[in-house]
Design an enzyme around this catalytic site. Structure first.
Site, PDB file in Angstrom:
ATOM      1  N   ASP A  74       9.229   4.191  12.845  1.00  0.00           N
ATOM      2  CA  ASP A  74       9.959   3.139  13.543  1.00  0.00           C
ATOM      3  C   ASP A  74      11.386   2.935  13.013  1.00  0.00           C
ATOM      4  O   ASP A  74      12.360   3.118  13.726  1.00  0.00           O
ATOM      5  CB  ASP A  74       9.155   1.826  13.575  1.00  0.00           C
ATOM      6  CG  ASP A  74       8.514   1.452  12.245  1.00  0.00           C
ATOM      7  OD1 ASP A  74       8.804   2.111  11.221  1.00  0.00           O
ATOM      8  OD2 ASP A  74       7.721   0.483  12.215  1.00  0.00           O
TER       9      ASP A  74
ATOM     10  N   ASP B  90       0.856  -1.189   0.000  1.00  0.00           N
ATOM     11  CA  ASP B  90       0.000   0.000   0.000  1.00  0.00           C
ATOM     12  C   ASP B  90       0.892   1.239   0.000  1.00  0.00           C
ATOM     13  O   ASP B  90       2.106   1.141   0.156  1.00  0.00           O
ATOM     14  CB  ASP B  90      -0.930   0.015   1.224  1.00  0.00           C
ATOM     15  CG  ASP B  90      -0.171  -0.241   2.515  1.00  0.00           C
ATOM     16  OD1 ASP B  90       0.967   0.253   2.649  1.00  0.00           O
ATOM     17  OD2 ASP B  90      -0.712  -0.933   3.396  1.00  0.00           O
TER      18      ASP B  90
ATOM     19  N   ASP C 193       1.458   4.916   1.729  1.00  0.00           N
ATOM     20  CA  ASP C 193       1.091   5.781   2.838  1.00  0.00           C
ATOM     21  C   ASP C 193       1.493   7.212   2.498  1.00  0.00           C
ATOM     22  O   ASP C 193       2.539   7.437   1.891  1.00  0.00           O
ATOM     23  CB  ASP C 193       1.808   5.317   4.117  1.00  0.00           C
ATOM     24  CG  ASP C 193       1.569   3.837   4.371  1.00  0.00           C
ATOM     25  OD1 ASP C 193       0.435   3.471   4.707  1.00  0.00           O
ATOM     26  OD2 ASP C 193       2.516   3.040   4.180  1.00  0.00           O
TER      27      ASP C 193
HETATM   28  P1  ATP Z   1       3.707  -2.671   4.889  1.00  0.00           P
HETATM   29  O1  ATP Z   1       2.667  -1.685   4.394  1.00  0.00           O
HETATM   30  O2  ATP Z   1       4.494  -3.331   3.830  1.00  0.00           O
HETATM   31  O3  ATP Z   1       3.142  -3.597   5.894  1.00  0.00           O
HETATM   32  P2  ATP Z   1       4.716  -0.352   6.193  1.00  0.00           P
HETATM   33  O4  ATP Z   1       6.051  -0.046   6.818  1.00  0.00           O
HETATM   34  O5  ATP Z   1       4.246   0.544   5.122  1.00  0.00           O
HETATM   35  O6  ATP Z   1       4.809  -1.838   5.713  1.00  0.00           O
HETATM   36  P3  ATP Z   1       2.345   0.410   7.553  1.00  0.00           P
HETATM   37  O7  ATP Z   1       1.651  -0.254   8.686  1.00  0.00           O
HETATM   38  O8  ATP Z   1       1.640   0.621   6.272  1.00  0.00           O
HETATM   39  O9  ATP Z   1       3.661  -0.441   7.336  1.00  0.00           O
HETATM   40  O10 ATP Z   1       2.890   1.788   8.113  1.00  0.00           O
HETATM   41  C1  ATP Z   1       3.283   2.858   7.283  1.00  0.00           C
HETATM   42  C2  ATP Z   1       4.419   3.630   7.934  1.00  0.00           C
HETATM   43  O11 ATP Z   1       3.977   4.161   9.185  1.00  0.00           O
HETATM   44  C3  ATP Z   1       5.650   2.803   8.282  1.00  0.00           C
HETATM   45  O12 ATP Z   1       6.507   2.648   7.207  1.00  0.00           O
HETATM   46  C4  ATP Z   1       6.274   3.643   9.382  1.00  0.00           C
HETATM   47  O13 ATP Z   1       6.913   4.759   8.836  1.00  0.00           O
HETATM   48  C5  ATP Z   1       5.044   4.117  10.123  1.00  0.00           C
HETATM   49  N1  ATP Z   1       4.688   3.170  11.194  1.00  0.00           N
HETATM   50  C6  ATP Z   1       3.840   2.120  11.121  1.00  0.00           C
HETATM   51  N2  ATP Z   1       3.746   1.486  12.287  1.00  0.00           N
HETATM   52  C7  ATP Z   1       4.552   2.136  13.121  1.00  0.00           C
HETATM   53  C8  ATP Z   1       4.890   1.974  14.493  1.00  0.00           C
HETATM   54  N3  ATP Z   1       4.375   0.979  15.211  1.00  0.00           N
HETATM   55  N4  ATP Z   1       5.769   2.852  15.034  1.00  0.00           N
HETATM   56  C9  ATP Z   1       6.283   3.860  14.304  1.00  0.00           C
HETATM   57  N5  ATP Z   1       6.005   4.058  13.029  1.00  0.00           N
HETATM   58  C10 ATP Z   1       5.163   3.229  12.427  1.00  0.00           C
HETATM   59 MG    MG Z   2       2.335   0.528   4.242  1.00  0.00          MG
END
Ligand code: ATP
Ligand code: MG
Length: 475
Positions: free
Chosen positions: A151, A75, A77
């Site tokens: 994170d 996805d 963001d």
């Molecule tokens: P994927 O979408 O592939 O699962 P992602 O890193 O994009 O991985 P998301 O849950 O979509 O995961 O989160 C988007 C962004 O928000 C992350 O890349 C990070 O920058 C931030 N983020 C998500 N969860 C956390 C957390 N628990 N603590 C800090 N930042 C976070």
């Molecule tokens: Mg994501």
């Protein structure tokens, strides 16, 4: 890439008392491979709409990270300086969601873009629990503050829609190059703020085939128990990301290696430790999941949890029937109830998944008795396919007595069951005993029948003991 510093005013940013971050690096469009063509139309539309309204707007997180790694993002963001109400005014189909922190979901056809306002820095005024977990989080901030709230360094790379450059505050570009997953700031503090980051570390490292930086890996086994503070509904969502993934098997290994898994599925961990055969079934289920994802076939949480919890369930059925002398149907229903109730304390499996999961289990003994119209009825059962796939899984993982059974049912789907050879009784599995083969069959209960005592007799058709909705109350 570090040489490509644009003329930023040198600025210091206080992340923690001890850590001072200097100005960001900008990687210009010619220096990175991300093109607008890699973004979905919805993502582009949101970015441009925000920009044209005078706000800052960036793609961030997994979208940038995965594209830089040559993977297809799950996805996209978006982070922006616009506040939730301002985002809402710009988009017709916008929904504000989230308790801890407001997120805007903007819909374009099938696509939903997740838009978040820059978060403010963590301060002492943030409400925490006694383990350090952040409980309230509703202060907005600048791009810089937002970056240090993320994170991992590689999750804090921002694709700027104004000039298509990437902004890097935390050394994420360098870590991409070194194939290293590194937390921003002090690892222990960051895990304490949000223990789910430990799960994310394992999952994201496996997804990218990166190593977890030593300093980011070290605290995980020590802090793994903090996962117990996380609401079970959030852990359910995380578990789906972990196991309905191409890296499902590697994720299981990683979670077990870091001591995280026992806090998520304690009964499964116990069974895996006690019995390598049960590890074979779980392992096989996860490899099958990967295959299905690669072939774009659907994967369901019900099947996944049926497999993850099967070793514990099968063991409990055996205990209840052999040691405590319960009739098979009772043992199966009670084992399902106990295992699921125990699991729900950690992971909130919604009923729409736990019910079919129970059915998959409850149908397994029905594969044994194939006399008369039973086979025909089972073939037309709405959950036959999932239950049959589960039988195949048991056979593939070498569970004694299931191979011939699986073959028989494979043939039964293309041939007339009456013409198929009978399987000798020795073909029954050890721990899931069928109802007495020669016993008179009970009158079929209506679906949804509530009187469980009817299934108590030794002659009971054990089929519906756990699948008629009668045990649903425990959830
Ligand atoms: P994927 O979408 O592939 O699962 P992602 O890193 O994009 O991985 P998301 O849950 O979509 O995961 O989160 C988007 C962004 O928000 C992350 O890349 C990070 O920058 C931030 N983020 C998500 N969860 C956390 C957390 N628990 N603590 C800090 N930042 C976070
Ligand atoms: Mg994501």
């Amino acid at each position: 890439m570090r040489a490509l510093l644009f003329g930023h005013r040198r600025r210091h940013f206080q992340v923690k008392e001890t850590q001072v971050i200097t100005e960001p690096i900008r990687i210009s469009r010619e220096q990175h491979p991300i093109s607008r063509r890699n973004l979905t139309p919805g993502t582009l539309k949101v970015l441009y709409t925000l920009k044209d309204a005078g706000f800052e707007a960036y793609m961030v997180g997994g979208g940038v990270r995965d594209l830089l790694a040559g993977l297809e993002p799950k996805d996209f963001d978006i982070a922006t300086s616009a506040h939730p109400e301002q985002i809402r005014r710009l988009f017709r189909s916008c929904r504000l969601v989230g308790r801890r922190f407001m997120i805007a979901h903007v819909r374009f056809g099938d696509e939903v873009a997740e838009v978040t306002t820059f978060r403010g820095p963590i301060t002492d005024s943030h409400e925490r629990d006694e383990t350090g977990r952040i409980l309230s989080d509703n202060v907005y901030g600048t791009l810089e503050a937002d970056a240090f709230r993320r994170d991992f360094t590689i999750n804090a790379l921002y694709y700027d829609i104004r000039d298509f450059s990437i902004v890097d505050f935390a050394g994420g570009v360098e870590d991409m190059r070194l194939r290293r997953l590194r937390l921003i700031g002090d690892p222990e503090l960051r895990y304490r703020e949000d223990p789910v980051r430990m799960l994310r570390a394992v999952r994201i490292a496996n997804k990218l085939k990166f190593d977890i930086d030593a300093a980011s890996a070290e605290p995980i086994p020590r802090l793994a128990a903090l996962l117990r503070e996380i609401p079970p509904a959030r852990l359910f969502d995380e578990l789906l990301k972990i196991f309905l993934s191409r890296d499902a098997a590697a994720n299981l290994d990683g979670l077990r290696r870091y001591g995280l898994f026992s806090h998520l599925l304690p009964l499964t961990e116990e069974a895996l430790e006690a019995d390598p055969a049960s590890a074979a079934l779980v392992q096989r289920a996860l490899l099958n999941t990967t295959d299905r994802i690669i072939r774009s076939q659907p994967v369901t949480p019900a099947f996944l949890f049926a497999a993850l919890l099967w070793p514990a369930y099968a063991k409990r059925v055996e205990q209840l029937s052999r040691e405590q002398g319960h009739a098979p149907a009772i043992a199966q229903a009670q084992a399902a109830e106990e295992v699921i109730a125990h699991q729900q304390l950690r992971i909130a499996i919604p009923k729409r998944f736990s019910m079919p999961m129970r059915e998959i289990w409850a149908l397994q003994p029905r594969f044994i008795n194939r006399s008369g119209g039973r086979a025909k009825r089972l073939l037309t059962h709405p959950r036959f396919r999932a239950a049959y796939d589960f039988l195949l899984l048991r056979a593939q993982s070498g569970e004694p007595g299931t191979a011939e059974l699986a073959d028989w049912w494979t043939q039964a789907q293309v041939a007339d069951p009456a013409s198929l050879p009978a399987i000798p009784e020795s073909g029954q599995t050890e721990n899931l005993t069928a109802a007495e083969p020669g016993a008179p069959r009970k009158k079929r209960r209506r679906r949804g029948g509530r009187n469980r005592s009817k299934a108590n007799g030794p002659a009971a058709d054990n089929t519906n003991a756990a699948s008629d909705g009668s045990d649903g109350d425990v959830f």
